[in-house]
Design a protein around this motif. Structure first.
Motif, mmCIF file in Angstrom:
data_model
loop_
_atom_site.group_PDB
_atom_site.id
_atom_site.type_symbol
_atom_site.label_atom_id
_atom_site.label_comp_id
_atom_site.label_asym_id
_atom_site.label_seq_id
_atom_site.Cartn_x
_atom_site.Cartn_y
_atom_site.Cartn_z
ATOM 1 N N ASN A 21 0.411 -1.369 -0.065
ATOM 2 C CA ASN A 21 0.008 -0.217 -0.152
ATOM 3 C C ASN A 21 1.462 1.095 0.540
ATOM 4 O OD1 ASN A 21 -2.605 -1.595 0.580
ATOM 5 N ND2 ASN A 21 -1.197 -1.916 2.304
ATOM 6 N N LEU A 22 0.063 1.950 -0.230
ATOM 7 C CA LEU A 22 0.800 3.692 0.125
ATOM 8 C C LEU A 22 -0.101 4.502 0.973
ATOM 9 C CD1 LEU A 22 0.844 5.042 -4.011
ATOM 10 C CD2 LEU A 22 2.517 4.685 -2.113
ATOM 11 N N LEU A 23 0.843 5.474 1.456
ATOM 12 C CA LEU A 23 0.150 5.875 2.609
ATOM 13 C C LEU A 23 0.650 7.748 2.239
ATOM 14 C CD1 LEU A 23 -0.992 7.084 5.724
ATOM 15 C CD2 LEU A 23 1.767 7.000 6.474
ATOM 16 N N ALA A 24 -0.423 8.051 1.817
ATOM 17 C CA ALA A 24 -0.484 9.564 1.677
ATOM 18 C C ALA A 24 -0.137 10.511 2.898
ATOM 19 C CB ALA A 24 -1.519 10.302 0.690
ATOM 20 N N ILE A 25 1.607 11.113 2.474
ATOM 21 C CA ILE A 25 1.722 11.190 4.135
ATOM 22 C C ILE A 25 2.230 13.111 3.205
ATOM 23 C CG2 ILE A 25 4.135 10.138 4.125
ATOM 24 C CD1 ILE A 25 4.267 10.765 6.952
ATOM 25 N N PHE A 82 4.671 20.032 -8.355
ATOM 26 C CA PHE A 82 3.941 20.179 -8.734
ATOM 27 C C PHE A 82 3.412 21.954 -9.119
ATOM 28 C CE2 PHE A 82 1.914 16.098 -6.324
ATOM 29 C CZ PHE A 82 1.832 15.375 -7.809
ATOM 30 N N ASP A 83 4.101 22.342 -9.816
ATOM 31 C CA ASP A 83 3.284 23.047 -10.498
ATOM 32 C C ASP A 83 1.990 23.615 -10.415
ATOM 33 O OD1 ASP A 83 3.318 25.988 -10.760
ATOM 34 O OD2 ASP A 83 4.473 25.730 -12.812
ATOM 35 N N THR A 84 1.891 23.963 -8.771
ATOM 36 C CA THR A 84 -0.175 23.137 -9.223
ATOM 37 C C THR A 84 -0.355 25.101 -9.710
ATOM 38 O OG1 THR A 84 1.155 22.148 -6.566
ATOM 39 C CG2 THR A 84 -1.670 23.072 -6.910
ATOM 40 N N ASP A 85 0.248 25.826 -9.019
ATOM 41 C CA ASP A 85 -0.848 27.237 -9.563
ATOM 42 C C ASP A 85 -0.857 27.301 -10.644
ATOM 43 O OD1 ASP A 85 -0.644 28.331 -6.909
ATOM 44 O OD2 ASP A 85 1.125 29.467 -6.751
ATOM 45 N N ILE A 89 -4.457 27.596 -13.081
ATOM 46 C CA ILE A 89 -4.479 28.425 -14.246
ATOM 47 C C ILE A 89 -5.076 27.782 -15.398
ATOM 48 C CG2 ILE A 89 -3.460 30.265 -15.075
ATOM 49 C CD1 ILE A 89 -1.632 31.520 -12.863
ATOM 50 N N ASP A 90 -4.500 26.810 -15.736
ATOM 51 C CA ASP A 90 -4.723 26.078 -17.003
ATOM 52 C C ASP A 90 -6.011 25.229 -17.325
ATOM 53 O OD1 ASP A 90 -1.862 27.193 -17.472
ATOM 54 O OD2 ASP A 90 -0.617 24.898 -17.610
ATOM 55 N N ASN A 91 -5.955 24.884 -15.716
ATOM 56 C CA ASN A 91 -7.661 23.951 -15.981
ATOM 57 C C ASN A 91 -8.114 24.644 -15.055
ATOM 58 O OD1 ASN A 91 -6.483 21.000 -16.555
ATOM 59 N ND2 ASN A 91 -4.813 22.003 -15.813
ATOM 60 N N ARG A 92 -8.407 26.123 -14.874
ATOM 61 C CA ARG A 92 -9.046 26.571 -14.981
ATOM 62 C C ARG A 92 -10.293 26.486 -12.781
ATOM 63 N NH1 ARG A 92 -12.991 28.942 -19.942
ATOM 64 N NH2 ARG A 92 -11.082 30.027 -20.600
ATOM 65 N N LEU A 93 -9.254 25.582 -12.120
ATOM 66 C CA LEU A 93 -9.874 25.872 -10.939
ATOM 67 C C LEU A 93 -9.018 25.938 -10.142
ATOM 68 C CD1 LEU A 93 -8.679 21.739 -11.619
ATOM 69 C CD2 LEU A 93 -10.902 22.854 -11.954
ATOM 70 N N SER A 94 -9.324 26.293 -8.909
ATOM 71 C CA SER A 94 -9.136 27.165 -7.295
ATOM 72 C C SER A 94 -7.913 26.162 -7.101
ATOM 73 C CB SER A 94 -10.161 26.284 -6.321
ATOM 74 O OG SER A 94 -10.271 25.135 -5.792
ATOM 75 N N THR A 95 -6.814 27.541 -6.392
ATOM 76 C CA THR A 95 -5.781 25.816 -6.205
ATOM 77 C C THR A 95 -6.364 25.192 -4.692
ATOM 78 O OG1 THR A 95 -4.739 28.142 -5.284
ATOM 79 C CG2 THR A 95 -3.570 26.434 -4.629
ATOM 80 N N GLN A 96 -7.336 24.898 -4.460
ATOM 81 C CA GLN A 96 -7.267 23.912 -3.542
ATOM 82 C C GLN A 96 -7.772 21.841 -4.188
ATOM 83 O OE1 GLN A 96 -8.315 26.489 -2.786
ATOM 84 N NE2 GLN A 96 -7.282 26.706 -0.946
ATOM 85 N N MET A 97 -8.823 22.218 -5.779
ATOM 86 C CA MET A 97 -9.071 21.794 -6.300
ATOM 87 C C MET A 97 -7.626 21.260 -7.105
ATOM 88 S SD MET A 97 -12.230 21.292 -5.809
ATOM 89 C CE MET A 97 -12.416 20.146 -6.913
ATOM 90 N N ALA A 98 -6.867 22.175 -7.945
ATOM 91 C CA ALA A 98 -5.916 21.998 -8.733
ATOM 92 C C ALA A 98 -5.173 20.937 -8.024
ATOM 93 C CB ALA A 98 -5.060 23.137 -9.107
ATOM 94 N N ALA A 99 -4.838 21.300 -5.993
ATOM 95 C CA ALA A 99 -4.185 20.544 -5.252
ATOM 96 C C ALA A 99 -4.468 19.199 -5.551
ATOM 97 C CB ALA A 99 -3.712 20.935 -3.708
ATOM 98 N N ARG A 100 -6.027 18.865 -5.317
ATOM 99 C CA ARG A 100 -6.639 17.585 -5.132
ATOM 100 C C ARG A 100 -6.807 16.623 -6.541
ATOM 101 N NH1 ARG A 100 -11.158 14.406 -6.332
ATOM 102 N NH2 ARG A 100 -12.185 13.597 -4.408
ATOM 103 N N ASP A 101 -6.470 16.610 -7.649
ATOM 104 C CA ASP A 101 -6.817 16.512 -8.818
ATOM 105 C C ASP A 101 -5.185 16.025 -9.103
ATOM 106 O OD1 ASP A 101 -8.803 16.972 -9.577
ATOM 107 O OD2 ASP A 101 -8.840 18.760 -11.381
ATOM 108 N N LEU A 102 -4.545 16.893 -8.736
ATOM 109 C CA LEU A 102 -2.758 16.683 -8.343
ATOM 110 C C LEU A 102 -2.201 15.435 -7.984
ATOM 111 C CD1 LEU A 102 -1.103 19.804 -8.991
ATOM 112 C CD2 LEU A 102 -1.194 18.236 -11.180
ATOM 113 N N ARG A 103 -2.866 15.555 -6.394
ATOM 114 C CA ARG A 103 -2.770 14.819 -5.874
ATOM 115 C C ARG A 103 -3.087 13.313 -6.009
ATOM 116 N NH1 ARG A 103 -3.974 17.299 -1.738
ATOM 117 N NH2 ARG A 103 -6.519 16.697 -1.537
#
Length: 404
Positions: A21-25, A82-85, A89-103
């Motif tokens: 397994n992976l633990l998201a830490i 990740f270049d979250t910011d 911008i590229d996907n027109r998302l909030s920073t929190q939603m961008a981080a969630r997608d990337l994660r």
């Protein structure tokens, strides 16, 4: 807490024993405590740390801390910057939603490439309560109030029954070391406002807030179960899949339901659509009108709505055939060409997916492509040609079917 966690793990998450397994830490208290609990219970896991590069040097220190913790405990550690910011911008998302997608996209990639089984996250009871109020403030439907699922595909969340106070007490008793994220105290973020301003006031009114919240969610899940039973029955009356595996929704049958708008929402809610006003308007729109989500297209065709994947399965525009026979796969479709024995009896065996050509007149290579305006053919039994556009119209094909 250790004894409670161990019992909970063995009863609710037996699949984590004997798997990789992976633990998201993050390096914060919650995930560090979960790492300690999993290690004591002899769960096989590696670290997965996301560096979203949102807090400058602090983000780098978090990554370094996680790597050192992994080394100290002889654990494999995967990290990703990740270049979250820019992604936001590229996907027109909030920073929190961008981080969630990337994660979660990265977690899924790790699961597949490293041949792992589950991703374990440190979401707990307070996260679930905060999420409830976030959905409430956004005018969510019922699903938004059901809470964070303990299991969701390859995601496992064994800390959900435990409160932040329980986790902190455990961390202090074990003298664990973790990284504090200063942004968690900033009330400019929606979740932090709920955490630091709203929930403390609610606890003054109802000291048993978490217990009441758990009971409320149980009631909501029962309601969700009843709705699912009703919707499954409704789907049987108004929906069917055609030979292209497209979902067809009969609008006349849909109109028979007193709250047809809610029924349509329940049918389509898992396909990534967000503009529900436009979807409602699509019911009375002219044939050919469509709405597109990230992965699906919803098309109005006469008295139906047709849902089909928004992919490039049929993007290939031309196939060259050098000789016969040939067997060619296009997406999920198969093109098969072969020489036939001469004989009039063959005509009777034809179906709409076959044609007969005079092999002596063929000049190779042959080009096979999608139809274009003006294309015509010579139907057997008809003295003359017929345009494909007219042929498709006679068959009452939808735009989707014509395109393919």
């Amino acid at each position: 807490m250790l004894e409670q966690f161990t019992d909970h793990l063995r009863l609710q998450f037996p699949e984590l024993f004997g798997t990789k397994n992976l633990l998201a830490i993050s390096g914060g208290m919650d995930s560090v405590v979960l790492a300690d609990l999993l290690k004591i219970n002899q769960i096989d896991f590696s670290f997965a740390h996301c560096n979203f590069q949102l807090r400058g040097d602090e983000s780098e220190k978090d990554e370094t801390f996680v790597k050192e913790l992994a080394k100290k405990n002889s654990l494999t550690c995967f990290t990703q910057k990740f270049d979250t910011d820019q992604y936001a911008i590229d996907n027109r998302l909030s920073t929190q939603m961008a981080a969630r997608d990337l994660r979660y996209n990265w977690f899924k990639d790790l699961i597949e490439t490293k041949k792992l089984d589950y991703v374990i996250t440190a979401h707990h009871a307070d996260d679930e309560l905060e999420t409830f109020f976030i959905h409430f403030l956004r005018g969510s439907g019922l699903d938004g109030f059901l809470g964070i699922p303990s299991k969701n595909e390859y995601i496992r969340r064994p800390l959900l029954p435990f409160r932040r106070n329980d986790i902190e007490d455990y961390a202090m008793s074990k003298q664990l070391i973790w990284r504090e994220d200063a942004s968690n105290a900033e009330i400019k973020y929606e979740r932090n406002k709920i955490r630091h301003l709203i929930i403390p006031e609610l606890l003054k009114i109802q000291p048993q807030l978490h217990k009441v919240f758990t009971k409320t969610q149980s009631n909501l899940r029962q309601s969700r179960s009843l709705i699912d039973q009703f919707i499954n029955k409704a789907k049987g009356q108004i929906c069917h899949y055609d030979e292209n595996n497209s979902l067809k929704i009969n609008l006349e049958q849909l109109a028979n339901f007193s709250d047809s708008k809610a029924v349509l929402y329940e049918i389509l809610k898992d396909f990534g659509f967000t503009d529900w006003k436009s979807i409602e308007e699509l019911r009375t729109a002219p044939t050919g009108k469509k709405i597109i989500s990230k992965n699906y297209i919803l098309l109005k065709n006469r008295e139906e709505l047709i849902l089909y994947p928004n992919n490039k399965e049929y993007a290939e525009t031309e196939i060259l055939i050098d000789s016969l026979p040939v067997y060619h796969v296009i997406g999920s479709k198969v093109l098969r060409s072969e020489k036939l024995t001469k004989g009039v009896h063959l005509v009777a065996d034809l179906n709409k997916n076959q044609i007969i050509l005079d092999a002596d007149k063929l000049k190779f290579p042959l080009s096979v492509r999608k139809w274009k305006k003006g294309d015509y053919f010579y139907p057997i039994g008809l003295n003359g040609s017929k345009k494909l556009s007219k042929f498709f119209k006679d068959l009452k094909l939808s735009i989707f079917e014509k395109e393919n």
